[in-house]
Design a protein around this motif. Sequence first.
Motif, PDB file in Angstrom:
ATOM      1  N   LEU A  97      99.968  57.579  59.016  1.00 16.22           N
ATOM      2  CA  LEU A  97      99.324  56.882  60.011  1.00 16.22           C
ATOM      3  C   LEU A  97      99.124  57.561  61.337  1.00 16.22           C
ATOM      4  O   LEU A  97      98.216  57.216  62.068  1.00 16.22           O
ATOM      5  CB  LEU A  97     100.055  55.563  60.119  1.00 16.22           C
ATOM      6  N   THR A  98      99.909  58.473  61.575  1.00 16.91           N
ATOM      7  CA  THR A  98     100.039  59.107  62.813  1.00 16.91           C
ATOM      8  C   THR A  98      98.750  60.148  62.619  1.00 16.91           C
ATOM      9  O   THR A  98      98.069  60.575  63.915  1.00 16.91           O
ATOM     10  CB  THR A  98     101.186  60.228  63.037  1.00 16.91           C
ATOM     11  N   GLU A  99      98.017  60.288  61.841  1.00 19.39           N
ATOM     12  CA  GLU A  99      97.013  61.403  61.630  1.00 19.39           C
ATOM     13  C   GLU A  99      95.525  60.427  61.749  1.00 19.39           C
ATOM     14  O   GLU A  99      94.676  61.124  61.770  1.00 19.39           O
ATOM     15  CB  GLU A  99      96.782  62.051  60.306  1.00 19.39           C
ATOM     16  N   MET A 100      95.666  59.218  61.499  1.00 24.85           N
ATOM     17  CA  MET A 100      94.593  58.242  61.513  1.00 24.85           C
ATOM     18  C   MET A 100      94.049  57.911  62.879  1.00 24.85           C
ATOM     19  O   MET A 100      95.231  57.719  63.616  1.00 24.85           O
ATOM     20  CB  MET A 100      94.813  56.942  60.606  1.00 24.85           C
ATOM     21  N   ARG A 101      92.943  57.781  63.139  1.00 26.50           N
ATOM     22  CA  ARG A 101      92.476  57.400  64.431  1.00 26.50           C
ATOM     23  C   ARG A 101      91.481  56.077  64.312  1.00 26.50           C
ATOM     24  O   ARG A 101      90.971  55.764  63.318  1.00 26.50           O
ATOM     25  CB  ARG A 101      91.316  58.363  64.963  1.00 26.50           C
ATOM     26  N   PHE A 102      92.125  55.056  65.099  1.00 29.59           N
ATOM     27  CA  PHE A 102      91.596  53.694  65.065  1.00 29.59           C
ATOM     28  C   PHE A 102      90.572  53.680  66.089  1.00 29.59           C
ATOM     29  O   PHE A 102      90.918  53.968  67.372  1.00 29.59           O
ATOM     30  CB  PHE A 102      92.827  52.574  65.192  1.00 29.59           C
ATOM     31  N   GLU A 116      83.004  44.495  53.761  1.00 27.02           N
ATOM     32  CA  GLU A 116      82.557  45.641  53.855  1.00 27.02           C
ATOM     33  C   GLU A 116      82.744  46.856  54.862  1.00 27.02           C
ATOM     34  O   GLU A 116      82.660  48.190  54.770  1.00 27.02           O
ATOM     35  CB  GLU A 116      80.790  45.456  54.354  1.00 27.02           C
ATOM     36  N   LEU A 117      83.497  46.487  56.014  1.00 28.86           N
ATOM     37  CA  LEU A 117      83.968  47.709  57.071  1.00 28.86           C
ATOM     38  C   LEU A 117      85.779  46.986  56.834  1.00 28.86           C
ATOM     39  O   LEU A 117      86.097  46.145  57.483  1.00 28.86           O
ATOM     40  CB  LEU A 117      83.428  47.397  58.168  1.00 28.86           C
ATOM     41  N   PRO A 118      86.597  47.947  56.425  1.00 28.05           N
ATOM     42  CA  PRO A 118      87.906  47.634  56.412  1.00 28.05           C
ATOM     43  C   PRO A 118      88.496  47.689  57.981  1.00 28.05           C
ATOM     44  O   PRO A 118      88.161  48.581  58.728  1.00 28.05           O
ATOM     45  CB  PRO A 118      88.496  48.833  55.604  1.00 28.05           C
ATOM     46  N   SER A 128      87.644  56.760  59.751  1.00 27.16           N
ATOM     47  CA  SER A 128      87.177  57.276  58.376  1.00 27.16           C
ATOM     48  C   SER A 128      86.238  56.244  57.530  1.00 27.16           C
ATOM     49  O   SER A 128      85.350  56.542  57.048  1.00 27.16           O
ATOM     50  CB  SER A 128      88.314  57.739  57.417  1.00 27.16           C
ATOM     51  N   ALA A 129      86.595  55.183  58.080  1.00 32.91           N
ATOM     52  CA  ALA A 129      85.909  54.163  57.221  1.00 32.91           C
ATOM     53  C   ALA A 129      84.638  53.981  57.726  1.00 32.91           C
ATOM     54  O   ALA A 129      83.632  53.832  57.131  1.00 32.91           O
ATOM     55  CB  ALA A 129      86.626  52.842  57.478  1.00 32.91           C
ATOM     56  N   ALA A 179      80.764  54.528  56.129  1.00 30.82           N
ATOM     57  CA  ALA A 179      79.902  53.557  56.497  1.00 30.82           C
ATOM     58  C   ALA A 179      78.567  54.130  56.847  1.00 30.82           C
ATOM     59  O   ALA A 179      77.393  53.575  56.383  1.00 30.82           O
ATOM     60  CB  ALA A 179      80.401  52.431  57.140  1.00 30.82           C
ATOM     61  N   VAL A 180      78.471  55.209  57.704  1.00 33.43           N
ATOM     62  CA  VAL A 180      77.539  55.572  58.306  1.00 33.43           C
ATOM     63  C   VAL A 180      76.662  56.711  57.753  1.00 33.43           C
ATOM     64  O   VAL A 180      75.728  57.201  57.760  1.00 33.43           O
ATOM     65  CB  VAL A 180      77.438  55.654  59.878  1.00 33.43           C
ATOM     66  N   ALA A 181      77.547  57.279  56.556  1.00 37.71           N
ATOM     67  CA  ALA A 181      77.028  58.430  55.972  1.00 37.71           C
ATOM     68  C   ALA A 181      75.980  58.178  55.190  1.00 37.71           C
ATOM     69  O   ALA A 181      75.711  57.024  54.390  1.00 37.71           O
ATOM     70  CB  ALA A 181      78.240  59.206  55.131  1.00 37.71           C
ATOM     71  N   PRO A 182      74.793  58.740  55.283  1.00 37.78           N
ATOM     72  CA  PRO A 182      73.845  58.601  54.302  1.00 37.78           C
ATOM     73  C   PRO A 182      74.004  58.597  52.830  1.00 37.78           C
ATOM     74  O   PRO A 182      74.764  59.627  52.364  1.00 37.78           O
ATOM     75  CB  PRO A 182      72.665  59.663  54.694  1.00 37.78           C
ATOM     76  N   SER A 183      73.688  57.534  51.906  1.00 35.24           N
ATOM     77  CA  SER A 183      73.852  57.607  50.772  1.00 35.24           C
ATOM     78  C   SER A 183      72.830  58.302  50.249  1.00 35.24           C
ATOM     79  O   SER A 183      71.661  58.190  50.308  1.00 35.24           O
ATOM     80  CB  SER A 183      73.935  56.005  50.248  1.00 35.24           C
ATOM     81  N   VAL A 184      73.130  59.067  49.251  1.00 32.41           N
ATOM     82  CA  VAL A 184      72.340  60.168  48.409  1.00 32.41           C
ATOM     83  C   VAL A 184      72.350  59.616  46.867  1.00 32.41           C
ATOM     84  O   VAL A 184      73.307  59.315  46.035  1.00 32.41           O
ATOM     85  CB  VAL A 184      72.915  61.613  48.245  1.00 32.41           C
ATOM     86  N   SER A 185      71.134  59.463  46.367  1.00 31.14           N
ATOM     87  CA  SER A 185      71.073  58.962  45.067  1.00 31.14           C
ATOM     88  C   SER A 185      69.841  59.776  44.414  1.00 31.14           C
ATOM     89  O   SER A 185      69.185  60.106  45.176  1.00 31.14           O
ATOM     90  CB  SER A 185      70.689  57.320  44.925  1.00 31.14           C
ATOM     91  N   ASP A 186      69.911  59.941  42.976  1.00 31.76           N
ATOM     92  CA  ASP A 186      69.068  60.472  42.142  1.00 31.76           C
ATOM     93  C   ASP A 186      67.581  59.547  41.995  1.00 31.76           C
ATOM     94  O   ASP A 186      68.008  58.493  41.612  1.00 31.76           O
ATOM     95  CB  ASP A 186      69.469  61.010  40.891  1.00 31.76           C
ATOM     96  N   VAL A 187      66.630  60.106  42.619  1.00 33.46           N
ATOM     97  CA  VAL A 187      65.517  59.300  42.311  1.00 33.46           C
ATOM     98  C   VAL A 187      64.702  60.098  41.201  1.00 33.46           C
ATOM     99  O   VAL A 187      64.309  61.185  41.355  1.00 33.46           O
ATOM    100  CB  VAL A 187      64.786  59.147  43.640  1.00 33.46           C
ATOM    101  N   GLY A 188      64.145  59.185  40.094  1.00 35.25           N
ATOM    102  CA  GLY A 188      63.093  59.820  39.332  1.00 35.25           C
ATOM    103  C   GLY A 188      63.686  59.905  37.838  1.00 35.25           C
ATOM    104  O   GLY A 188      64.449  60.204  36.998  1.00 35.25           O
TER     105      GLY A 188
END
Length: 64
Positions: free
Chosen positions: A5-10, A35-37, A50-51, A55-64
Amino acid sequence: MSRDLTEMRFLTVAEVADMMRVSNMTVYRLVHSGELPAVRFGRSFRIPESAVASAVAPSVSDVG
């Protein structure tokens, strides 16, 4: 726990709203829906950085 927990930033709801470019109410809705812890401290919430990053990281999916 995988991380100490000392390494986590809130972050506050206002900080998360600013990062995500949404309103505070939107962040509260994401927290209440699960949806957001978050951790509750008294009457306020703190969200792990980190949550927010995942949450804002773009989701990458295979299309096609």
